[in-house]
Motif scaffolding. Structure first.
Motif, PDB file in Angstrom:
ATOM      1  N   THR A 408       6.988  -9.928   1.684  1.00  0.00           N
ATOM      2  CA  THR A 408       7.903 -10.180   0.563  1.00  0.00           C
ATOM      3  C   THR A 408       8.878  -9.033   0.363  1.00  0.00           C
ATOM      4  OG1 THR A 408       6.378  -9.133  -0.986  1.00  0.00           O
ATOM      5  CG2 THR A 408       6.127 -11.510  -0.654  1.00  0.00           C
ATOM      6  N   GLY A 409       8.721  -7.980   1.147  1.00  0.00           N
ATOM      7  CA  GLY A 409       9.614  -6.823   0.993  1.00  0.00           C
ATOM      8  C   GLY A 409       9.261  -5.944  -0.186  1.00  0.00           C
ATOM      9  N   CYS A 410       8.040  -6.070  -0.696  1.00  0.00           N
ATOM     10  CA  CYS A 410       7.664  -5.327  -1.911  1.00  0.00           C
ATOM     11  C   CYS A 410       7.609  -3.821  -1.664  1.00  0.00           C
ATOM     12  CB  CYS A 410       6.316  -5.808  -2.422  1.00  0.00           C
ATOM     13  SG  CYS A 410       4.930  -5.336  -1.368  1.00  0.00           S
ATOM     14  N   ALA A 411       7.427  -3.420  -0.411  1.00  0.00           N
ATOM     15  CA  ALA A 411       7.428  -2.005  -0.008  1.00  0.00           C
ATOM     16  C   ALA A 411       6.184  -1.243  -0.475  1.00  0.00           C
ATOM     17  CB  ALA A 411       8.698  -1.290  -0.439  1.00  0.00           C
ATOM     18  N   ALA A 412       5.129  -1.955  -0.859  1.00  0.00           N
ATOM     19  CA  ALA A 412       3.869  -1.271  -1.183  1.00  0.00           C
ATOM     20  C   ALA A 412       3.382  -0.495   0.046  1.00  0.00           C
ATOM     21  CB  ALA A 412       2.814  -2.276  -1.628  1.00  0.00           C
ATOM     22  N   CYS A 413       3.626  -1.054   1.242  1.00  0.00           N
ATOM     23  CA  CYS A 413       3.202  -0.391   2.475  1.00  0.00           C
ATOM     24  C   CYS A 413       3.927   0.955   2.636  1.00  0.00           C
ATOM     25  CB  CYS A 413       3.458  -1.285   3.682  1.00  0.00           C
ATOM     26  SG  CYS A 413       5.143  -1.922   3.771  1.00  0.00           S
ATOM     27  N   ILE A 442      11.950  -0.791   5.077  1.00  0.00           N
ATOM     28  CA  ILE A 442      11.973  -2.252   4.988  1.00  0.00           C
ATOM     29  C   ILE A 442      13.432  -2.662   5.087  1.00  0.00           C
ATOM     30  CG2 ILE A 442      11.260  -4.292   3.683  1.00  0.00           C
ATOM     31  CD1 ILE A 442       8.887  -2.542   4.176  1.00  0.00           C
ATOM     32  N   PRO A 460       9.613  -4.936   7.779  1.00  0.00           N
ATOM     33  CA  PRO A 460       9.124  -3.552   7.844  1.00  0.00           C
ATOM     34  C   PRO A 460       9.338  -3.007   9.255  1.00  0.00           C
ATOM     35  CG  PRO A 460       7.466  -5.027   6.910  1.00  0.00           C
ATOM     36  CD  PRO A 460       8.530  -5.885   7.513  1.00  0.00           C
ATOM     37  N   PRO A 577      -0.179  -6.484  -0.124  1.00  0.00           N
ATOM     38  CA  PRO A 577      -0.786  -7.544  -0.923  1.00  0.00           C
ATOM     39  C   PRO A 577      -0.674  -8.910  -0.266  1.00  0.00           C
ATOM     40  CG  PRO A 577       1.300  -6.864  -1.893  1.00  0.00           C
ATOM     41  CD  PRO A 577       1.047  -5.949  -0.752  1.00  0.00           C
ATOM     42  N   ALA A 578       0.241  -9.045   0.702  1.00  0.00           N
ATOM     43  CA  ALA A 578       0.450 -10.344   1.338  1.00  0.00           C
ATOM     44  C   ALA A 578      -0.344 -10.488   2.632  1.00  0.00           C
ATOM     45  CB  ALA A 578       1.940 -10.524   1.628  1.00  0.00           C
ATOM     46  N   ALA A 580       0.347  -9.168   5.410  1.00  0.00           N
ATOM     47  CA  ALA A 580       1.332  -9.392   6.471  1.00  0.00           C
ATOM     48  C   ALA A 580       1.086  -8.510   7.697  1.00  0.00           C
ATOM     49  CB  ALA A 580       2.734  -9.123   5.926  1.00  0.00           C
TER      50      ALA A 580
HETATM   51  S1  SF4 Z   1       4.445  -5.637   4.804  1.00  0.00           S
HETATM   52 FE1  SF4 Z   1       3.300  -6.156   2.930  1.00  0.00          FE
HETATM   53  S2  SF4 Z   1       3.390  -4.301   1.668  1.00  0.00           S
HETATM   54 FE2  SF4 Z   1       4.958  -4.089   3.247  1.00  0.00          FE
HETATM   55  S3  SF4 Z   1       6.805  -4.899   2.268  1.00  0.00           S
HETATM   56 FE3  SF4 Z   1       5.881  -6.601   3.369  1.00  0.00          FE
HETATM   57  S4  SF4 Z   1       4.597  -7.619   1.816  1.00  0.00           S
HETATM   58 FE4  SF4 Z   1       5.085  -5.594   0.986  1.00  0.00          FE
END
Ligand code: SF4
Length: 652
Positions: A408-413, A442, A460, A577-578, A580
């Motif tokens: 989702t591009g949330c960038a938690a990673c 990302i 990513p 969280p996804a 991915a």
């Molecule tokens: S790989 Fe996962 S944590 Fe990283 S941006 Fe995508 S959804 Fe978010």
């Protein structure tokens, strides 16, 4: 969503609620208006503000800060010196939630005991202890003990006694703490129905405001602004705009043309309540009659990373409550726009919104994806080559897959990688010089669809740990080399900083330490002791969390076996969280990463260069029809390659 479920008759059937959690309840704007009126009239003599920042999160037009000055005795109990604390007569610094005891009611379910993860870093006390001590100093006799930890334990003892015959409570308490805590048992709660006023909400097309409508939205970085003093959050790029360290005004290209502005030009947005000025971000995903500004920035206090950064769009709200729900109406305020003629600073690290047909970020139609899956034949030769980009005698070839359809591009990673690998943040000015240190970026691409719209693909991008890595042969001192397990390693104390490797990397994922970055106390406490803190003059990049790889290998070796699939995770994988990201051994044909890398959606970025990456991307899937070649002639909807768009600008 709740209303849709109500219409479908799902509430109480497939969607079941517990009772509302006792923590985190939010007062409506009407309730706050009532409080502010009482503060102004002098009816409130003492006000305690606990872990909240209404001076920032309420619209300025409500006048909370002025009303606060009318109250004779005000105290802020917060871990942050924020706007509300700045206006209070007393500041009682409280410990962070991770430094505090607590009790959590999950809503009809088990009750958890929250224990401090660490002693307080600063000279603070937890909120409940402060209140107990104030009460005691005032001559009160707080029931349940001298501190909150004792109170919690006594409450657990009483509940245990009510539930059944007396057992060895101390033993039970110890196991409760060890397990995280179960005091009560799940309670069956009555399933609520929607409030009739909300169920009957007049959702018929609301009248658009005259002129341009303002939308403000919470961001993944700051939410309502509480995360703004964290440099990790400031340096995290927004999932859509890819901007950092600032606010922006999202404008449709038509609106931008009318105003004569492009990315980075300052735009003044005014409403009847006030005005703010921020750099423009031109984005065709927003309607021409609407502008959007993210929430969370524009602090006047709250630490050096937050203070004076960006704008607070709440300053534009008249502060009127919605007549049905009593909540703040965040959308629909009418604003006017004016180009100031000056440039602002909008740091966007991504060079372009398009991959220019180079098949970097792949998007396929769902029908094509299913067809491809049905007729998919695995190229065993390619797989064997990829798996054996390591020493044939090694049982491992570490690899990764990233499912772009899940991301989702949330960038938690990205932030997980900062934390795990002691990656420094560099600040807005250095980021604008494209000297960021983040090991994962990302990238967000727009892909045109046949209906004239576009789809967004989040990708990513980290070191691809190529089997035939272009960075390796150009290093004059062999600081970057290929390990027996196929990793592209970097020897920091051998690197002499020529940066040839970064120039030769087609993925642009190598980072150079232009400065000696410091982690002054207490930031040094966050450093991972398993990872070297790099010094000025050396190159670094993603190691696929080699410290975790080695720990798992050492454990396996001690037990006389090979590392099992899924036995450990990289930091980015663990945090996503996804789900991915998958990581594992490509030489194990049954490992999850091997199975995913054989997917019909799998591809390597820039594999025409024959770099043989260890990272396989799975193409994003869309229901939209794509042009015959979705990577053909793509119009670039917003090219940020102009250094002015992402670099320093005059006037600031
Ligand atoms: S790989 Fe996962 S944590 Fe990283 S941006 Fe995508 S959804 Fe978010």
């Amino acid at each position: 969503m709740a209303i849709l479920n109500q219409v479908l008759g799902a509430i109480g059937e497939r969607v079941r609620f517990g009772s509302a959690p006792k923590s985190g309840a939010i007062a409506s704007i009407s309730t706050m208006e009532g409080l502010i009126d009482r503060m102004r009239s002098g009816a409130v003599r003492t006000l305690l503000v606990v872990d909240a920042n209404p001076a920032f999160t309420l619209p300025k037009a409500l006048g909370f800060q002025d009303a606060l000055a009318q109250v004779s005795n005000t105290a802020s109990l917060s871990p942050h010196l924020d706007e509300t604390a700045a206006g209070c007569s007393w500041i009682l610094p409280s410990s962070h939630a991770l430094e505090s005891w607590g009790e959590v009611d999950f809503g009809g379910g088990p009750t958890g005991v929250a224990q401090p993860l660490m002693p307080p870093v600063f000279d603070t006390r937890q909120t409940e202890d402060i209140l107990i001590q104030i009460a005691a100093a005032g001559g009160g006799e707080p029931s349940g003990g001298a501190d909150f930890a004792t109170w919690l334990k006594d409450a657990a003892r009483r509940r245990r006694a009510e539930e059944g015959p007396e057992e060895d409570f101390e033993e039970g308490w110890r196991s409760l703490l060890a397990s995280g805590g179960l005091i009560g048992t799940a309670r069956e709660t009555e399933q609520p129905t929607l409030d009739p006023a909300v169920a009957g909400y007049p959702f018929s097309q609301p009248a658009m405001p005259e002129g341009t409508a303002l939308v403000m939205y919470p961001t993944v970085q700051f939410y309502d602004g509480r995360g703004a003093n964290r440099s990790w959050m400031q340096e995290l790029q927004d999932p859509v705009t890819r901007a950092m360290w600032n606010s922006w005004v999202e404008l449709n290209p038509e609106t931008a043309e009318e105003l004569g502005v492009s990315n980075g030009d300052l735009v003044e947005v005014s409403s009847e309540a006030g005005s703010v000025t921020a750099p423009a971000f031109v984005y065709r995903g927003i309607r021409p009659d609407t502008v959007a500004i993210p929430l969370g920035q524009g602090h006047t206090a709250d630490g050096r990373n937050a203070r004076g950064r960006g704008v607070n769009p709440l300053d534009l709200l008249p502060g009127t409550a919605d007549s049905v729900s009593g909540a703040q109406a965040f959308a629909g305020t009418s604003v006017t726009l004016r180009a100031t003629g000056e440039r602002g600073r909008l740091v966007i690290l991504q060079g372009s919104d398009s991959d220019f047909g180079r098949e970097i970020a792949e998007l396929i139609n769902v029908e094509e994806a299913l067809d491809a899956e049905r007729g998919h034949e695995v190229d065993l030769g390619e797989l064997v080559r990829a798996a054996y980009d390591s020493d044939p005698n090694s049982p491992y070839r570490w690899g990764m897959t990233v499912d772009l359809n899940a991301c989702t591009g949330c960038a938690a990673c990205v932030t997980a990688c900062y934390a795990e690998n002691n990656v420094p943040t560099v600040g807005e000015r250095v980021s604008a010089q494209r000297r960021e240190m983040s090991w994962i970026k990302i990238d967000r691409y727009f892909v045109d669809t046949e209906d004239g719209g576009f789809q967004t693909v989040q990708q990513p991008m980290m070191c691809q740990h190529c089997g035939d890595a272009p960075c390796e042969p150009v290093c004059p001192v062999y600081a970057t080399y290929h390990t027996a397990e196929g990793l592209n390693a970097q020897v920091y104390n051998r690197c002499v900083g020529t940066r040839y490797c970064a120039n030769n990397c087609p993925y642009k994922v190598r980072r150079f330490n232009w400065f000696e970055y410091e982690f002054p106390y207490p930031l040094n406490l966050q450093l991972n002791p398993d990872v070297t803190v790099r010094v000025k003059g050396v190159m670094e990049k993603c190691t696929l969390c080699v410290q975790r790889v080695n720990r798992a290998k050492n454990q396996a070796k001690a037990e006389g076996r090979l590392v099992r699939d899924g036995e450990f995770q990289t930091a980015c994988q663990q945090t996503c969280p996804a789900g991915a990201i998958k990581f594992g051994n490509l030489k194990d044909a049954d490992s999850e990463v091997s199975r995913q890398s054989r997917s019909a959606r799998g591809y390597h970025v820039l594999d025409e260069l024959y770099t043989r990456p260890a990272v396989t991307y799975l193409a994003d899937v869309t229901h939209a029809a794509l042009p015959a070649s979705d990577h053909g002639e793509q119009a670039d909807p917003g090219d940020h390659a102009d250094p002015e768009a992402g670099g320093e600008a005059e006037g600031r």
